[in-house]
Design an enzyme around this catalytic site. Sequence first.
Site, PDB file in Angstrom:
ATOM      1  N   GLY D 140       7.968  33.633  -4.909  1.00 32.90           N
ATOM      2  CA  GLY D 140       8.295  34.925  -5.507  1.00 32.90           C
ATOM      3  C   GLY D 140       7.841  35.009  -6.950  1.00 32.90           C
ATOM      4  O   GLY D 140       8.669  35.081  -7.866  1.00 32.90           O
ATOM      5  N   GLU D 257      -0.339  16.335  -5.055  1.00 37.88           N
ATOM      6  CA  GLU D 257      -1.219  16.451  -3.897  1.00 37.88           C
ATOM      7  C   GLU D 257      -2.666  16.107  -4.224  1.00 37.88           C
ATOM      8  O   GLU D 257      -3.546  16.362  -3.433  1.00 37.88           O
ATOM      9  CB  GLU D 257      -1.147  17.869  -3.329  1.00 37.88           C
ATOM     10  CG  GLU D 257      -0.215  17.996  -2.144  1.00 37.88           C
ATOM     11  CD  GLU D 257      -0.829  17.349  -0.897  1.00 37.88           C
ATOM     12  OE1 GLU D 257      -0.062  16.712  -0.155  1.00 37.88           O
ATOM     13  OE2 GLU D 257      -2.046  17.473  -0.661  1.00 37.88           O
TER      14      GLU D 257
END
Lengths: 371, 371, 412, 412
Positions: D140, D257
Amino acid sequence: MELVFSPEQEELRRSVRRFIEARSPLSAVREQMESETGYDASVWRQLADQMGLQSIAIPEEYGGAGSSFVDLAIVLEELGRGLVPSPFFGSVVLAAYALLDAGDDAACRDLLPGIADGSRLATLAFTEDSGSWDLGDITLSAVPERDGWSLTGAKSYVVDGHVADLILVAARTSAGLSLFAVEADASGLTRTELPTLDQTRRLARLVLDGTPARLIGTDGAAETSLARTLDKAAIALAAEQLGGAQAALDMAVDYAKVRQQFDQPIGSFQAIKHKASEMLLRVESARSATYYGMWAVADDGEDVPIVASLVKAYCSEAYFHAAAENIQIHGGIGFTWEHDAHLYFKRAKSAQLFLGDGDFHRENLAERVGI
Amino acid sequence: MELVFSPEQEELRRSVRRFIEARSPLSAVREQMESETGYDASVWRQLADQMGLQSIAIPEEYGGAGSSFVDLAIVLEELGRGLVPSPFFGSVVLAAYALLDAGDDAACRDLLPGIADGSRLATLAFTEDSGSWDLGDITLSAVPERDGWSLTGAKSYVVDGHVADLILVAARTSAGLSLFAVEADASGLTRTELPTLDQTRRLARLVLDGTPARLIGTDGAAETSLARTLDKAAIALAAEQLGGAQAALDMAVDYAKVRQQFDQPIGSFQAIKHKASEMLLRVESARSATYYGMWAVADDGEDVPIVASLVKAYCSEAYFHAAAENIQIHGGIGFTWEHDAHLYFKRAKSAQLFLGDGDFHRENLAERVGI
Amino acid sequence: MEIDLGPEAAAFRTEIRGWIAAHAPAELAAMTDWNAAAMTGGHSVNAEPEQSPEYAAWEQELLDARLICASWPEQYGGRGLGPVENAILTEEFHRAGVPRIRRGFGEGMVGPSLMAHGTAEQQEHFLRRIITAEDVYCQGFSEPDHGSDLGSVETRGVVDGDEIVITGQKVWTSGFYRANMMFVLCRTDTAAPKHRGLSYVLVPFLDNNIEARPLKQMTGAAQFGQEFFDGARAPMFNVVGGLNNGWKVAMTTLGFERGGSATTQHLRFEREFWDLVDLARKLGRERDPLIRQQLAWAYTHVQIMRFSGLRLLSQLAEGRDPGPEASTSKLFWSEYEKRLGEIAIDLLGAEGLVRPEGEGYQVSHWQDVFLASRAGTIYSGTSEIQRNIIAERALGLPREGGHKPAPKPATR
Amino acid sequence: MEIDLGPEAAAFRTEIRGWIAAHAPAELAAMTDWNAAAMTGGHSVNAEPEQSPEYAAWEQELLDARLICASWPEQYGGRGLGPVENAILTEEFHRAGVPRIRRGFGEGMVGPSLMAHGTAEQQEHFLRRIITAEDVYCQGFSEPDHGSDLGSVETRGVVDGDEIVITGQKVWTSGFYRANMMFVLCRTDTAAPKHRGLSYVLVPFLDNNIEARPLKQMTGAAQFGQEFFDGARAPMFNVVGGLNNGWKVAMTTLGFERGGSATTQHLRFEREFWDLVDLARKLGRERDPLIRQQLAWAYTHVQIMRFSGLRLLSQLAEGRDPGPEASTSKLFWSEYEKRLGEIAIDLLGAEGLVRPEGEGYQVSHWQDVFLASRAGTIYSGTSEIQRNIIAERALGLPREGGHKPAPKPATR
């Protein structure tokens, strides 16, 4: 395949760069451009005697250091970065690999040590007046004589052909394409230096009229062996192109940081930023591709022919793009003779055309991947 | 050749634009996109009855207003600007000029008045399942029967072929390529509407199985006459493309002036400015080329074939460029279904592919200028 | 196709065509290609025929007929030609193969500035000398550190009695070797805001403490000059528009040449295009689909220059203001030429690597196009500045936050 | 060619390969192409096999072996894999044809933010739920008026006792239909400077006065959502990094990552490339020199993705920081894919005009690539913003005068 430079390779790069900065800065390049031979013989000797660079990738049994193609490519990247005018590419890449790829042990024993210690300059003559980079278009003919062979015809666009002591010549015999060694003082050989767009790399045209020559390797086997040599040469040239492209990018970025217009460094304007970031994207892509190609050659990978065409097409265009944008970012000053931008621009275009341009190599690539 | 619009032509443009804004704004276009027939029949009737647009370039002796191709192209530019879904292009450009170029006075007297007053929808079927835009690739065959001809084969990518009352079909006879008129209710005719990428322009596939047809013009003469028709169609389509490209540019510029990011209108950033100025350059170039082409057709200039390919190639790419950049400038919102940007984007790509893309027409152009 | 510019234009065309037939010296048209590009990359052409008696006779005929600086108002010695007549003049001279003699910066920039901002005495003194070529001007705007940013000019002008004394450096001066006058923008008030302390001065260029050196370009030629001012002097009479008001004078709109070569400019590109086609044929590559695409691309762009010129001229003939296409013209042709040079040298392939024999850095025609074309997107406002101007003026996009507007620079 | 990443990497590869052989459910690999692109233009694939018992079994195996969120440190429930191991994991799963199950935004963004800025209690509560997929997050951040300019967020958060009450609108929410949690950036202090009044809140997404509507794209699919908050509530416990400190939390570097799919990412483009070659063959155009150029261009770019990935991974394996090539990756593939879509649809020619039959706006595979690829250069920072970032961070060019730095936005 490691794809990472060893500490020794990093040190090699640093030492070559230091040497070039000290002995062949762009101011010296300009002097060599104007000189008779087109290169600085003392620099050449130092490259050989102090640093042993000519010998780097030549096997030990032929007088070389026996390091890998990766080491050679590191040297080439730095030479390209510094635009060093030098018979290095012709002698150490084209001629040395033409000999090695021909698989003629005796010829290698005879001829490579002189190349490796820099005492003899060699080159490869394969292109002809047609300007075709395709081995299939070679027409110069070789006929057997009592003691050897006799060559008749013309070669052109021969790198450093005006100063080479030894010229490896691709010629057609009844058995097919074959490789021959011709001494510079052989009878019937006429050499004409050609003025070049890129003054940092000289070319020559050779006319052979019954010139005696020594067959290298098997008669008729050069279609295969020279194809392998040209693949290596394409990746070697790409390494030079990469070095030059990075230099052009660095030059542009440095200038954009200091040049003020409208009370701001021009590098703060999006137009310049976006140009520079596109240059970086292409230079880094060229780097990834070239480094892969270097290791592929060193590991004798099956994909070398594919990678060679891919890398030559991409790096040719990345370098030209960087060199052209470098001029545009510099504005008027970048268009002057005194500024170094045009030296890179001319090298970029010449290197793009030499050994075949992007369209040529993309067509090769399509063929080689089986489309 | 005047190259300047007369006051009457300027008024024509204004009135068409006013009409479209009132009767076919983009909100209405979206409704028509979803409708059964793909267009608004009441708009079509008003175009005909109130404004007489279908008749505009048809000669008076065939029920038209006898104005020039320039007037027609003005209408097309406005229809393209408004993305008005309408059988106009198929009926008034493709079919009407196929009839006129065939030089068949009787057929023109019979068939053009219905096209001119909008009471009959016509179209031209020439492309086949191969998707080739080359008249040489047409294979649908026509054989003579007692009372006329019988056609067998398939046509595809036929503009508004699902709603046309009259279909002009290009077919091959023993004499060569020929033009035929087929009624929508003819026996052996099966029509299938094709769902389209660009929902504002419908296409259909037609299968003809011994379908009765009327020969238009001379048997075997359509290779020449249809080539002339397709040249006009290319310039007519370019006029539509020009209108659409200008609309995309306007949309992008309007948005860039009001959309704030980082406390500034995005149009103040050079990245956006340079995009917009490149769009303008291409749109204005497309305008110069298209306007020249319109007058060349109106004056029956010898250079129409050259200009047709030139204009179609250039405008196709200018429109696609403008429509694509319009999405990029809008950012996320420009990628949504609810925003109108994609309607232009899809029309732009479809119009680029329809009648042949830039590569196709550049090859034509090279041939036509004698390279 | 010919365009119809209306009956008045047709009448003017007939008149000019008749006048040329009656007045152009025999053999003038045959001497050289007068309408070839004046220079490609600075390797000048046509220098010798310009020394011929036929040329001199033609120049006198043009002077007598007021066909030099012909678009200047009659009161200033011109013929007051409108843009359409101006274009027709160029077209008809081109058609007849005779030169349209122009007075360069004097005609295009100094004259208009004098007409707009000069006193009657200045106009009286300077304008006639431009027409007769007694005064040949070069431009002194650009400086080494201020290429596009003219407001930052640093060359100083100091009032010394009834003279102004100039010290500093200018650069990118085209035609400097032909000039005997230079119009100089210099800073006469260092305390005033950037654009308010500048003066526009007409400075004698020779024997005036100005050292002019040719600036060698990457093409090997020296098309531009750089000048070192070490107390060059000009009478205060030579300050145009008043002291410290030079910015306004420098920005004078160049409205006098509108139309000009709108419909002839493409001709040199068209000739160049067909030369390129010949090259492709010579190399046996004219059937290569990739080459054909490039040639068709080039043809398209040359024709768009023609179409845009015709459109512009038609607008002017109708008394309408030209549309935004006029603002994109420089960007269009300079980017085109750059790409064309790349196409040509790539087509040459290996041949492109080799220069012709000769002293210095001789280049072949196509090498010259390739190299020289890099300048087109830099001088007279880089392509980047052109794009800003187009975005702001033609599209109305807002200026960058807090940045100065980009004034249109005018080097060369 | 294989690259040699050193003995530790080789040992890890052997271990993982053995583990997969021992633990992957039979038939899992055969069920579907798990490693195909998860979606093309929002037309989701693979939905059904994910419901299979084999998938559930595999998920449990992975959970047991801590191979979900495997690059998270062990203390947080991961295996603390380094970038090279992480890449090897992806490669080996790819090789075996089994899915590497990921936890999307929870794994990549919320987890790292919690580890960097959360309290021990928050970490305890939220991290485990991400690993088990009890909590599935959507993002969001973006709002209708602030796509790239995250500092301008307007959605309000008002503290009400031990709860925060959120009102406003979010948009460009990918995966919204799968989520039960949303991490929201909202303004909790309207008086503070732009970047200092924001808070980062983990908000229950269901039954919480949030109306989520799918946002239909030009492809006809609805990949993204837009959400209307009308007093959605979250416990104060769910504010990460402290009230009004949300900017810092949102900017948390996503270092976990790195490596990830560096050496596998190109595989989907490579597959797509060969599909395109097949298409050219089907259309009989594979010998067309223009098409061959385009295909060779595409192949080159796919391979460069591979080469860059190998280079990056090799650097990481040596413990070196990746070079500037890492910063150009998104720009490279997104611009590539856009061009590839154009090549494909142009190759289709007339066929490209026609969509497949079906309800709504169905598109063919290549039409989908053509249309969907336009989004790649917009989301997660437009290409224009990417270029600014590259110029400033990788090349060190100065920021624009007075402009705010462009923060790296992270929609999707």
